[in-house]
Write an enzyme that holds these catalytic residues in place. Sequence first.
Site, PDB file in Angstrom:
ATOM      1  N   SER A 346       0.814  -1.215   0.000  1.00 39.38           N
ATOM      2  CA  SER A 346       0.000   0.000   0.000  1.00 39.38           C
ATOM      3  C   SER A 346       0.846   1.263   0.000  1.00 39.38           C
ATOM      4  O   SER A 346       1.910   1.316   0.633  1.00 39.38           O
ATOM      5  CB  SER A 346      -0.909   0.021   1.237  1.00 39.38           C
ATOM      6  N   HIS A 442      -7.260   0.010   6.213  1.00 37.49           N
ATOM      7  CA  HIS A 442      -6.884  -1.391   6.409  1.00 37.49           C
ATOM      8  C   HIS A 442      -6.957  -1.802   7.878  1.00 37.49           C
ATOM      9  O   HIS A 442      -7.417  -2.908   8.199  1.00 37.49           O
ATOM     10  CB  HIS A 442      -5.479  -1.637   5.863  1.00 37.49           C
TER      11      HIS A 442
END
Length: 505
Positions: A346, A442
Amino acid sequence: MKMWNLKLGSRLFWLQHRLQLCRVYSQAQLIEQLPKAFSLESASTTSTVTQQIQRILKRFPSEIRPISKMDDIPFTPEVLTNHILSYYKSICNDDSKKRLFYAYLVKHLGPDRADVHKAAKTLTGMYSKEYYDSSKLLRAEIQLQNVLSPLYIEIFRWIVQKNGGLKALVDMRSDLLSIIRDSNEEGTLVHDLKELDVHFRSLLSQWFSHGFLDLQQITWQSPCDIIEKVSEYEAVHSIRSWKDIKHRVGPFRRVFILTHRNMPREPIIVLHSALTQSPSSSVQTLLNRQVHEIKSLDNVRSAVFYSISAAHKGLSGIELGNSLILQVVEALKKEIPSLQQFVTLSPVPGFRKWLEAHLHSCINDSRVFKISLEKLQELKILCPDQTNIHSFLQHVLDTNDWSATASARMNALKQPLMSLCAKYLVNEKRRGFALNPVANFHIRNGASLWRLNWLADTSPKGLKDSYGIMANYKYDLSCMSEYNQHYVLQGNIHFSDDVGKLLND
Protein backbone atom coordinates in the site's frame (compact mmCIF):
# COMPACT_ATOMS: atom_id res chain seq x y z
CA MET A 1 -57.43 2.32 20.62
CA LYS A 2 -59.32 -0.65 19.16
CA MET A 3 -59.38 0.98 15.73
CA TRP A 4 -55.61 1.59 15.92
CA ASN A 5 -55.03 -2.07 16.86
CA LEU A 6 -57.23 -3.20 13.98
CA LYS A 7 -55.19 -1.12 11.54
CA LEU A 8 -51.96 -2.52 12.95
CA GLY A 9 -53.34 -6.05 12.78
CA SER A 10 -54.42 -5.61 9.16
CA ARG A 11 -50.98 -4.23 8.27
CA LEU A 12 -49.24 -7.23 9.88
CA PHE A 13 -51.64 -9.61 8.11
CA TRP A 14 -50.85 -7.92 4.79
CA LEU A 15 -47.10 -8.26 5.34
CA GLN A 16 -47.43 -11.93 6.34
CA HIS A 17 -49.54 -12.62 3.25
CA ARG A 18 -47.00 -10.84 1.02
CA LEU A 19 -44.11 -12.82 2.51
CA GLN A 20 -45.97 -16.10 1.98
CA LEU A 21 -46.39 -15.22 -1.69
CA CYS A 22 -42.70 -14.38 -1.92
CA ARG A 23 -41.69 -17.85 -0.70
CA VAL A 24 -42.78 -19.41 -3.97
CA TYR A 25 -40.16 -17.43 -5.88
CA SER A 26 -36.54 -18.38 -6.30
CA GLN A 27 -33.94 -16.70 -4.09
CA ALA A 28 -33.06 -14.15 -6.76
CA GLN A 29 -36.73 -13.28 -7.30
CA LEU A 30 -37.28 -13.06 -3.56
CA ILE A 31 -34.56 -10.45 -3.23
CA GLU A 32 -36.24 -8.40 -5.95
CA GLN A 33 -39.66 -8.69 -4.31
CA LEU A 34 -38.72 -7.88 -0.71
CA PRO A 35 -37.85 -4.21 -1.28
CA LYS A 36 -41.25 -3.76 -2.93
CA ALA A 37 -42.98 -5.48 -0.02
CA PHE A 38 -41.51 -2.99 2.41
CA SER A 39 -41.52 0.03 0.10
CA LEU A 40 -43.38 3.17 1.00
CA GLU A 41 -45.95 2.77 -1.74
CA SER A 42 -46.79 -0.84 -0.86
CA ALA A 43 -46.80 -0.50 2.91
CA SER A 44 -48.86 2.69 2.91
CA THR A 45 -52.40 3.18 1.83
CA THR A 46 -53.12 5.01 -1.42
CA SER A 47 -54.42 7.98 0.51
CA THR A 48 -51.19 8.23 2.52
CA VAL A 49 -49.07 8.26 -0.63
CA THR A 50 -51.36 10.89 -2.16
CA GLN A 51 -51.06 13.03 0.96
CA GLN A 52 -47.27 12.79 0.84
CA ILE A 53 -47.19 13.79 -2.84
CA GLN A 54 -49.50 16.70 -2.13
CA ARG A 55 -47.26 17.81 0.75
CA ILE A 56 -44.23 17.61 -1.53
CA LEU A 57 -45.93 19.47 -4.40
CA LYS A 58 -47.22 22.12 -2.03
CA ARG A 59 -43.71 22.83 -0.75
CA PHE A 60 -41.92 22.14 -4.03
CA PRO A 61 -40.28 25.28 -5.47
CA SER A 62 -41.96 26.72 -8.55
CA GLU A 63 -38.66 26.68 -10.47
CA ILE A 64 -38.64 22.88 -10.63
CA ARG A 65 -42.32 22.16 -10.04
CA PRO A 66 -43.94 19.74 -12.53
CA ILE A 67 -45.67 21.70 -15.30
CA SER A 68 -48.81 19.55 -15.37
CA LYS A 69 -51.50 20.23 -12.80
CA MET A 70 -52.94 17.72 -10.38
CA ASP A 71 -56.28 17.95 -12.16
CA ASP A 72 -54.78 16.89 -15.49
CA ILE A 73 -52.50 14.02 -14.41
CA PRO A 74 -52.67 12.01 -11.19
CA PHE A 75 -49.26 12.51 -9.65
CA THR A 76 -47.97 9.14 -8.57
CA PRO A 77 -44.46 8.67 -7.14
CA GLU A 78 -43.37 7.47 -10.58
CA VAL A 79 -44.62 10.62 -12.35
CA LEU A 80 -43.01 12.87 -9.76
CA THR A 81 -39.64 11.08 -9.79
CA ASN A 82 -39.62 10.99 -13.60
CA HIS A 83 -40.00 14.75 -13.63
CA ILE A 84 -37.26 15.27 -11.03
CA LEU A 85 -34.80 12.98 -12.82
CA SER A 86 -35.60 14.61 -16.16
CA TYR A 87 -35.06 18.06 -14.70
CA TYR A 88 -31.80 17.04 -13.02
CA LYS A 89 -30.52 15.51 -16.25
CA SER A 90 -31.20 18.80 -18.04
CA ILE A 91 -28.92 20.68 -15.62
CA CYS A 92 -26.19 18.04 -15.32
CA ASN A 93 -23.60 20.32 -16.96
CA ASP A 94 -24.51 23.44 -14.99
CA ASP A 95 -22.93 23.46 -11.52
CA SER A 96 -24.70 26.65 -10.45
CA LYS A 97 -28.13 25.18 -11.24
CA LYS A 98 -27.26 21.94 -9.43
CA ARG A 99 -26.28 23.96 -6.38
CA LEU A 100 -29.60 25.81 -6.64
CA PHE A 101 -31.44 22.48 -6.96
CA TYR A 102 -30.00 21.16 -3.69
CA ALA A 103 -30.61 24.51 -2.03
CA TYR A 104 -34.27 24.17 -3.04
CA LEU A 105 -34.42 20.64 -1.63
CA VAL A 106 -33.10 21.57 1.81
CA LYS A 107 -35.12 24.79 1.98
CA HIS A 108 -38.50 23.51 0.81
CA LEU A 109 -38.37 19.76 1.53
CA GLY A 110 -36.26 19.70 4.67
CA PRO A 111 -37.70 19.41 8.19
CA ASP A 112 -40.12 22.20 9.10
CA ARG A 113 -38.64 23.69 12.27
CA ALA A 114 -42.03 24.94 13.47
CA ASP A 115 -43.55 21.46 13.10
CA VAL A 116 -40.55 19.92 14.88
CA HIS A 117 -40.89 22.37 17.76
CA LYS A 118 -44.63 21.72 18.05
CA ALA A 119 -44.24 17.92 17.98
CA ALA A 120 -41.38 18.01 20.48
CA LYS A 121 -43.36 20.26 22.80
CA THR A 122 -46.34 17.89 22.65
CA LEU A 123 -44.17 14.88 23.39
CA THR A 124 -42.27 16.46 26.29
CA GLY A 125 -45.59 17.63 27.70
CA MET A 126 -46.75 14.02 27.85
CA TYR A 127 -43.54 12.90 29.55
CA SER A 128 -44.02 15.53 32.24
CA LYS A 129 -47.39 14.08 33.24
CA GLU A 130 -47.50 11.55 36.03
CA TYR A 131 -50.02 9.42 34.14
CA TYR A 132 -50.35 9.30 30.37
CA ASP A 133 -52.05 7.24 27.68
CA SER A 134 -49.41 4.93 26.15
CA SER A 135 -51.16 4.89 22.76
CA LYS A 136 -51.19 8.71 22.62
CA LEU A 137 -47.53 8.76 23.64
CA LEU A 138 -46.67 6.35 20.83
CA ARG A 139 -48.52 8.50 18.29
CA ALA A 140 -46.70 11.59 19.56
CA GLU A 141 -43.33 9.85 19.22
CA ILE A 142 -44.18 8.73 15.68
CA GLN A 143 -45.32 12.26 14.83
CA LEU A 144 -42.01 13.72 16.03
CA GLN A 145 -40.11 11.13 14.03
CA ASN A 146 -42.15 11.96 10.93
CA VAL A 147 -41.60 15.72 11.10
CA LEU A 148 -37.87 15.18 11.71
CA SER A 149 -37.65 13.08 8.54
CA PRO A 150 -37.14 15.38 5.51
CA LEU A 151 -39.53 14.98 2.59
CA TYR A 152 -36.61 14.63 0.18
CA ILE A 153 -35.90 11.24 1.77
CA GLU A 154 -39.22 9.99 0.39
CA ILE A 155 -38.21 11.23 -3.06
CA PHE A 156 -34.91 9.33 -2.83
CA ARG A 157 -36.79 6.18 -1.81
CA TRP A 158 -39.09 6.50 -4.80
CA ILE A 159 -36.18 7.13 -7.17
CA VAL A 160 -34.29 4.01 -6.04
CA GLN A 161 -37.23 1.82 -7.11
CA LYS A 162 -36.85 2.92 -10.73
CA ASN A 163 -34.60 1.22 -13.28
CA GLY A 164 -31.30 3.05 -13.09
CA GLY A 165 -32.50 4.95 -10.03
CA LEU A 166 -29.75 3.74 -7.71
CA LYS A 167 -26.99 4.79 -10.12
CA ALA A 168 -28.71 8.17 -10.52
CA LEU A 169 -28.68 8.68 -6.75
CA VAL A 170 -24.99 7.73 -6.50
CA ASP A 171 -24.17 10.32 -9.18
CA MET A 172 -26.36 12.91 -7.45
CA ARG A 173 -24.50 12.44 -4.18
CA SER A 174 -21.21 12.83 -6.03
CA ASP A 175 -22.43 16.22 -7.25
CA LEU A 176 -23.59 17.12 -3.75
CA LEU A 177 -20.17 16.32 -2.24
CA SER A 178 -18.49 18.52 -4.85
CA ILE A 179 -20.86 21.38 -4.03
CA ILE A 180 -20.13 21.06 -0.30
CA ARG A 181 -16.38 20.86 -0.93
CA ASP A 182 -16.38 23.95 -3.16
CA SER A 183 -18.52 26.02 -0.79
CA ASN A 184 -16.32 28.68 0.75
CA GLU A 185 -18.85 30.23 3.09
CA GLU A 186 -19.93 28.62 6.36
CA GLY A 187 -23.60 29.43 6.70
CA THR A 188 -27.01 27.89 7.13
CA LEU A 189 -27.08 26.57 3.56
CA VAL A 190 -23.80 24.65 3.92
CA HIS A 191 -25.00 23.23 7.23
CA ASP A 192 -28.27 22.10 5.62
CA LEU A 193 -26.40 20.58 2.66
CA LYS A 194 -24.23 18.60 5.07
CA GLU A 195 -27.38 17.43 6.85
CA LEU A 196 -28.77 16.38 3.46
CA ASP A 197 -25.58 14.39 2.85
CA VAL A 198 -25.93 12.64 6.22
CA HIS A 199 -29.38 11.37 5.19
CA PHE A 200 -28.08 10.54 1.71
CA ARG A 201 -25.17 8.51 3.08
CA SER A 202 -27.42 6.70 5.55
CA LEU A 203 -29.77 5.57 2.78
CA LEU A 204 -26.93 4.49 0.48
CA SER A 205 -25.29 2.57 3.35
CA GLN A 206 -28.48 0.53 3.68
CA TRP A 207 -28.84 -0.02 -0.06
CA PHE A 208 -25.18 -1.06 -0.42
CA SER A 209 -25.13 -3.47 2.50
CA HIS A 210 -23.35 -6.81 2.16
CA GLY A 211 -26.43 -8.78 1.07
CA PHE A 212 -26.95 -6.70 -2.08
CA LEU A 213 -23.33 -6.93 -3.32
CA ASP A 214 -21.85 -9.67 -5.49
CA LEU A 215 -18.18 -10.58 -5.95
CA GLN A 216 -17.05 -11.04 -9.54
CA GLN A 217 -13.63 -12.00 -10.90
CA ILE A 218 -12.45 -10.14 -13.99
CA THR A 219 -10.59 -12.14 -16.61
CA TRP A 220 -9.45 -11.52 -20.17
CA GLN A 221 -12.73 -13.15 -21.27
CA SER A 222 -14.89 -10.69 -19.30
CA PRO A 223 -17.09 -8.27 -21.28
CA CYS A 224 -15.10 -5.43 -22.84
CA ASP A 225 -17.22 -2.69 -21.27
CA ILE A 226 -16.49 -4.00 -17.76
CA ILE A 227 -12.75 -4.33 -18.49
CA GLU A 228 -12.72 -0.74 -19.76
CA LYS A 229 -14.41 0.46 -16.58
CA VAL A 230 -11.88 -1.44 -14.43
CA SER A 231 -9.10 0.37 -16.32
CA GLU A 232 -10.85 3.72 -16.02
CA TYR A 233 -11.49 3.40 -12.27
CA GLU A 234 -7.90 2.37 -11.38
CA ALA A 235 -6.74 5.17 -9.08
CA VAL A 236 -3.54 3.78 -7.51
CA HIS A 237 -1.38 2.54 -10.40
CA SER A 238 -2.68 3.78 -13.74
CA ILE A 239 -3.37 1.37 -16.59
CA ARG A 240 -1.98 2.79 -19.83
CA SER A 241 -2.76 0.15 -22.43
CA TRP A 242 -4.53 -3.11 -23.19
CA LYS A 243 -1.22 -4.87 -22.55
CA ASP A 244 -1.27 -3.51 -19.01
CA ILE A 245 -4.76 -4.77 -18.32
CA LYS A 246 -3.94 -8.14 -19.90
CA HIS A 247 -1.01 -8.41 -17.49
CA ARG A 248 -3.28 -7.47 -14.56
CA VAL A 249 -5.60 -10.40 -15.32
CA GLY A 250 -2.80 -12.82 -16.26
CA PRO A 251 -2.26 -16.35 -14.88
CA PHE A 252 -0.68 -15.15 -11.61
CA ARG A 253 -2.81 -12.06 -11.16
CA ARG A 254 -6.39 -11.71 -9.97
CA VAL A 255 -8.79 -8.78 -10.32
CA PHE A 256 -12.04 -8.74 -8.36
CA ILE A 257 -14.92 -6.29 -8.34
CA LEU A 258 -18.04 -5.81 -6.26
CA THR A 259 -21.25 -5.12 -8.15
CA HIS A 260 -24.74 -4.20 -6.97
CA ARG A 261 -27.77 -6.08 -8.24
CA ASN A 262 -29.47 -2.82 -9.20
CA MET A 263 -26.30 -1.57 -10.97
CA PRO A 264 -25.34 -4.50 -13.22
CA ARG A 265 -22.07 -4.35 -15.18
CA GLU A 266 -20.97 -1.42 -13.03
CA PRO A 267 -17.96 -2.00 -10.70
CA ILE A 268 -18.46 -0.54 -7.22
CA ILE A 269 -14.95 -1.19 -5.91
CA VAL A 270 -11.98 -2.88 -7.64
CA LEU A 271 -9.17 -4.94 -6.10
CA HIS A 272 -5.97 -5.98 -7.92
CA SER A 273 -3.90 -8.82 -6.46
CA ALA A 274 -0.73 -10.72 -7.33
CA LEU A 275 0.06 -14.34 -6.49
CA THR A 276 3.66 -14.69 -5.30
CA GLN A 277 5.97 -16.93 -3.32
CA SER A 278 6.58 -14.25 -0.68
CA PRO A 279 5.13 -10.79 0.07
CA SER A 280 6.41 -8.28 -2.47
CA SER A 281 8.46 -5.24 -1.47
CA SER A 282 8.41 -3.41 -4.82
CA VAL A 283 5.36 -2.37 -6.80
CA GLN A 284 7.47 -1.84 -9.92
CA THR A 285 8.28 -5.55 -9.87
CA LEU A 286 4.58 -6.42 -9.69
CA LEU A 287 3.68 -4.07 -12.53
CA ASN A 288 6.57 -5.06 -14.79
CA ARG A 289 5.19 -7.25 -17.57
CA GLN A 290 8.65 -8.74 -18.22
CA VAL A 291 9.09 -10.12 -14.69
CA HIS A 292 7.79 -13.65 -14.08
CA GLU A 293 8.20 -14.52 -10.41
CA ILE A 294 6.69 -18.02 -10.39
CA LYS A 295 5.79 -20.67 -12.93
CA SER A 296 3.17 -22.74 -11.12
CA LEU A 297 0.26 -22.09 -8.78
CA ASP A 298 1.67 -24.87 -6.59
CA ASN A 299 4.45 -22.46 -5.59
CA VAL A 300 2.08 -19.68 -4.55
CA ARG A 301 2.25 -18.84 -0.85
CA SER A 302 1.21 -15.18 -0.74
CA ALA A 303 -1.54 -13.03 -2.18
CA VAL A 304 -0.54 -9.38 -2.44
CA PHE A 305 -3.32 -6.78 -2.73
CA TYR A 306 -1.53 -3.92 -4.45
CA SER A 307 -4.45 -1.73 -5.53
CA ILE A 308 -7.93 -1.07 -4.13
CA SER A 309 -9.94 1.62 -5.90
CA ALA A 310 -13.41 2.93 -5.17
CA ALA A 311 -15.21 3.46 -8.46
CA HIS A 312 -17.77 6.08 -7.45
CA LYS A 313 -17.22 9.28 -5.53
CA GLY A 314 -20.88 9.21 -4.57
CA LEU A 315 -20.16 6.21 -2.31
CA SER A 316 -17.50 8.02 -0.25
CA GLY A 317 -17.73 7.23 3.45
CA ILE A 318 -19.65 3.98 2.89
CA GLU A 319 -17.92 0.83 4.15
CA LEU A 320 -17.31 -1.46 1.17
CA GLY A 321 -13.67 -2.54 1.44
CA ASN A 322 -14.12 -4.94 4.33
CA SER A 323 -16.78 -6.92 2.48
CA LEU A 324 -14.60 -7.05 -0.63
CA ILE A 325 -11.41 -8.18 1.13
CA LEU A 326 -13.12 -10.91 3.14
CA GLN A 327 -14.81 -12.33 0.05
CA VAL A 328 -11.59 -12.17 -1.97
CA VAL A 329 -9.64 -13.99 0.75
CA GLU A 330 -12.24 -16.74 0.87
CA ALA A 331 -12.33 -17.05 -2.94
CA LEU A 332 -8.53 -17.24 -3.22
CA LYS A 333 -8.20 -19.79 -0.42
CA LYS A 334 -10.79 -21.94 -2.12
CA GLU A 335 -8.98 -21.72 -5.47
CA ILE A 336 -5.41 -22.02 -4.11
CA PRO A 337 -5.24 -24.03 -0.87
CA SER A 338 -1.47 -23.45 -0.62
CA LEU A 339 -1.96 -19.74 0.15
CA GLN A 340 -0.60 -18.84 3.58
CA GLN A 341 -0.38 -15.04 3.67
CA PHE A 342 -2.66 -12.21 2.60
CA VAL A 343 -0.93 -8.84 2.61
CA THR A 344 -1.22 -5.50 0.88
CA LEU A 345 1.44 -3.39 -0.80
CA SER A 346 0.00 0.00 0.00
CA PRO A 347 1.06 3.60 -0.63
CA VAL A 348 1.60 6.04 2.22
CA PRO A 349 -0.02 9.22 0.88
CA GLY A 350 0.59 12.33 2.94
CA PHE A 351 3.82 11.19 4.62
CA ARG A 352 6.05 13.58 2.67
CA LYS A 353 3.71 16.52 3.24
CA TRP A 354 3.56 15.72 6.96
CA LEU A 355 7.35 15.42 7.27
CA GLU A 356 8.06 18.61 5.33
CA ALA A 357 5.71 20.57 7.58
CA HIS A 358 7.51 19.32 10.69
CA LEU A 359 10.98 19.87 9.23
CA HIS A 360 10.03 23.45 8.42
CA SER A 361 9.14 23.94 12.08
CA CYS A 362 12.41 22.34 13.17
CA ILE A 363 14.52 24.83 11.22
CA ASN A 364 13.61 27.51 13.76
CA ASP A 365 13.03 25.31 16.79
CA SER A 366 14.48 21.81 16.91
CA ARG A 367 12.33 20.98 19.94
CA VAL A 368 9.21 20.99 17.78
CA PHE A 369 10.11 17.77 16.01
CA LYS A 370 12.81 15.52 17.43
CA ILE A 371 14.86 13.49 14.99
CA SER A 372 17.55 11.30 16.48
CA LEU A 373 20.79 12.96 15.39
CA GLU A 374 22.59 9.68 15.97
CA LYS A 375 20.63 8.22 13.04
CA LEU A 376 21.73 11.13 10.90
CA GLN A 377 25.45 10.88 11.62
CA GLU A 378 26.19 9.38 8.20
CA LEU A 379 24.32 12.24 6.57
CA LYS A 380 26.09 14.75 8.79
CA ILE A 381 29.48 13.39 7.72
CA LEU A 382 28.46 14.08 4.12
CA CYS A 383 27.74 17.71 4.96
CA PRO A 384 30.24 18.86 7.64
CA ASP A 385 29.65 22.53 6.82
CA GLN A 386 25.95 22.37 7.68
CA THR A 387 25.11 23.81 11.08
CA ASN A 388 21.38 23.00 10.95
CA ILE A 389 20.89 19.33 10.14
CA HIS A 390 17.11 19.76 9.79
CA SER A 391 17.53 22.48 7.18
CA PHE A 392 19.98 20.35 5.24
CA LEU A 393 17.73 17.30 5.46
CA GLN A 394 14.85 19.30 4.02
CA HIS A 395 17.11 20.55 1.22
CA VAL A 396 18.21 17.00 0.36
CA LEU A 397 14.66 15.67 0.36
CA ASP A 398 13.34 18.51 -1.80
CA THR A 399 15.21 16.95 -4.73
CA ASN A 400 14.76 13.32 -5.70
CA ASP A 401 18.28 12.78 -7.04
CA TRP A 402 19.20 10.93 -3.82
CA SER A 403 16.89 8.07 -4.94
CA ALA A 404 18.32 7.69 -8.44
CA THR A 405 21.28 5.50 -7.49
CA ALA A 406 22.56 3.53 -4.52
CA SER A 407 24.32 6.62 -3.26
CA ALA A 408 25.71 7.32 0.18
CA ARG A 409 22.96 9.86 0.74
CA MET A 410 20.28 7.29 0.00
CA ASN A 411 21.80 4.83 2.47
CA ALA A 412 22.10 7.56 5.08
CA LEU A 413 18.45 8.55 4.67
CA LYS A 414 16.95 5.05 4.78
CA GLN A 415 16.89 4.45 8.54
CA PRO A 416 15.63 7.87 9.69
CA LEU A 417 12.93 8.05 7.00
CA MET A 418 11.71 4.52 7.70
CA SER A 419 11.56 5.29 11.42
CA LEU A 420 9.70 8.54 10.85
CA CYS A 421 7.24 6.81 8.51
CA ALA A 422 6.48 4.17 11.15
CA LYS A 423 5.80 6.91 13.70
CA TYR A 424 3.60 8.74 11.21
CA LEU A 425 1.47 5.64 10.55
CA VAL A 426 1.16 4.46 14.16
CA ASN A 427 1.31 7.57 16.33
CA GLU A 428 -0.26 10.33 14.27
CA LYS A 429 -4.00 10.29 14.97
CA ARG A 430 -7.07 12.27 14.01
CA ARG A 431 -10.07 11.91 16.31
CA GLY A 432 -8.46 8.84 17.82
CA PHE A 433 -7.80 7.03 14.52
CA ALA A 434 -4.87 6.85 12.12
CA LEU A 435 -4.25 10.13 10.32
CA ASN A 436 -3.17 8.31 7.16
CA PRO A 437 -6.34 7.34 5.22
CA VAL A 438 -4.91 4.10 3.78
CA ALA A 439 -3.71 2.96 7.21
CA ASN A 440 -7.10 3.82 8.71
CA PHE A 441 -8.88 1.83 5.98
CA HIS A 442 -6.88 -1.39 6.41
CA ILE A 443 -6.54 -1.29 10.20
CA ARG A 444 -10.25 -0.59 10.57
CA ASN A 445 -10.84 -3.70 8.45
CA GLY A 446 -8.81 -5.80 10.91
CA ALA A 447 -5.32 -5.76 9.38
CA SER A 448 -2.03 -5.16 11.19
CA LEU A 449 0.90 -3.00 10.07
CA TRP A 450 3.36 -5.74 9.12
CA ARG A 451 6.29 -4.17 7.25
CA LEU A 452 7.61 -0.97 5.67
CA ASN A 453 9.47 -1.19 2.35
CA TRP A 454 12.24 1.21 1.31
CA LEU A 455 11.97 2.63 -2.24
CA ALA A 456 9.11 0.28 -3.01
CA ASP A 457 7.55 2.80 -5.42
CA THR A 458 10.14 4.82 -7.35
CA SER A 459 7.59 6.41 -9.67
CA PRO A 460 7.31 10.22 -9.54
CA LYS A 461 4.02 9.88 -7.66
CA GLY A 462 5.52 7.43 -5.16
CA LEU A 463 8.48 9.71 -4.43
CA LYS A 464 6.23 12.74 -4.19
CA ASP A 465 3.82 11.12 -1.72
CA SER A 466 6.13 9.15 0.58
CA TYR A 467 9.75 9.18 -0.70
CA GLY A 468 8.97 5.82 -2.29
CA ILE A 469 8.12 4.05 0.99
CA MET A 470 5.22 1.57 0.91
CA ALA A 471 3.56 -0.48 3.64
CA ASN A 472 2.50 -4.11 3.94
CA TYR A 473 -0.71 -4.56 5.94
CA LYS A 474 -1.34 -8.18 6.88
CA TYR A 475 -4.77 -9.81 7.00
CA ASP A 476 -4.83 -12.76 9.39
CA LEU A 477 -8.31 -14.27 9.44
CA SER A 478 -7.84 -15.57 12.98
CA CYS A 479 -7.12 -12.06 14.34
CA MET A 480 -9.09 -9.70 12.11
CA SER A 481 -12.13 -9.42 14.36
CA GLU A 482 -9.98 -8.85 17.46
CA TYR A 483 -7.80 -6.21 15.76
CA ASN A 484 -10.87 -4.45 14.42
CA GLN A 485 -12.43 -4.20 17.89
CA HIS A 486 -9.20 -2.95 19.47
CA TYR A 487 -8.94 -0.22 16.85
CA VAL A 488 -12.58 0.86 16.70
CA LEU A 489 -13.12 0.83 20.48
CA GLN A 490 -9.70 1.92 21.75
CA GLY A 491 -7.79 3.29 18.76
CA ASN A 492 -5.05 0.66 19.17
CA ILE A 493 -3.02 -0.25 16.08
CA HIS A 494 -1.43 -3.70 15.93
CA PHE A 495 2.00 -3.87 14.34
CA SER A 496 4.79 -6.41 13.90
CA ASP A 497 8.08 -6.59 15.82
CA ASP A 498 9.93 -5.14 12.81
CA VAL A 499 7.69 -2.08 12.84
CA GLY A 500 8.13 -1.89 16.61
CA LYS A 501 11.91 -1.64 16.16
CA LEU A 502 11.46 1.26 13.76
CA LEU A 503 9.23 3.00 16.30
CA ASN A 504 11.92 2.69 18.97
CA ASP A 505 14.71 4.07 16.77
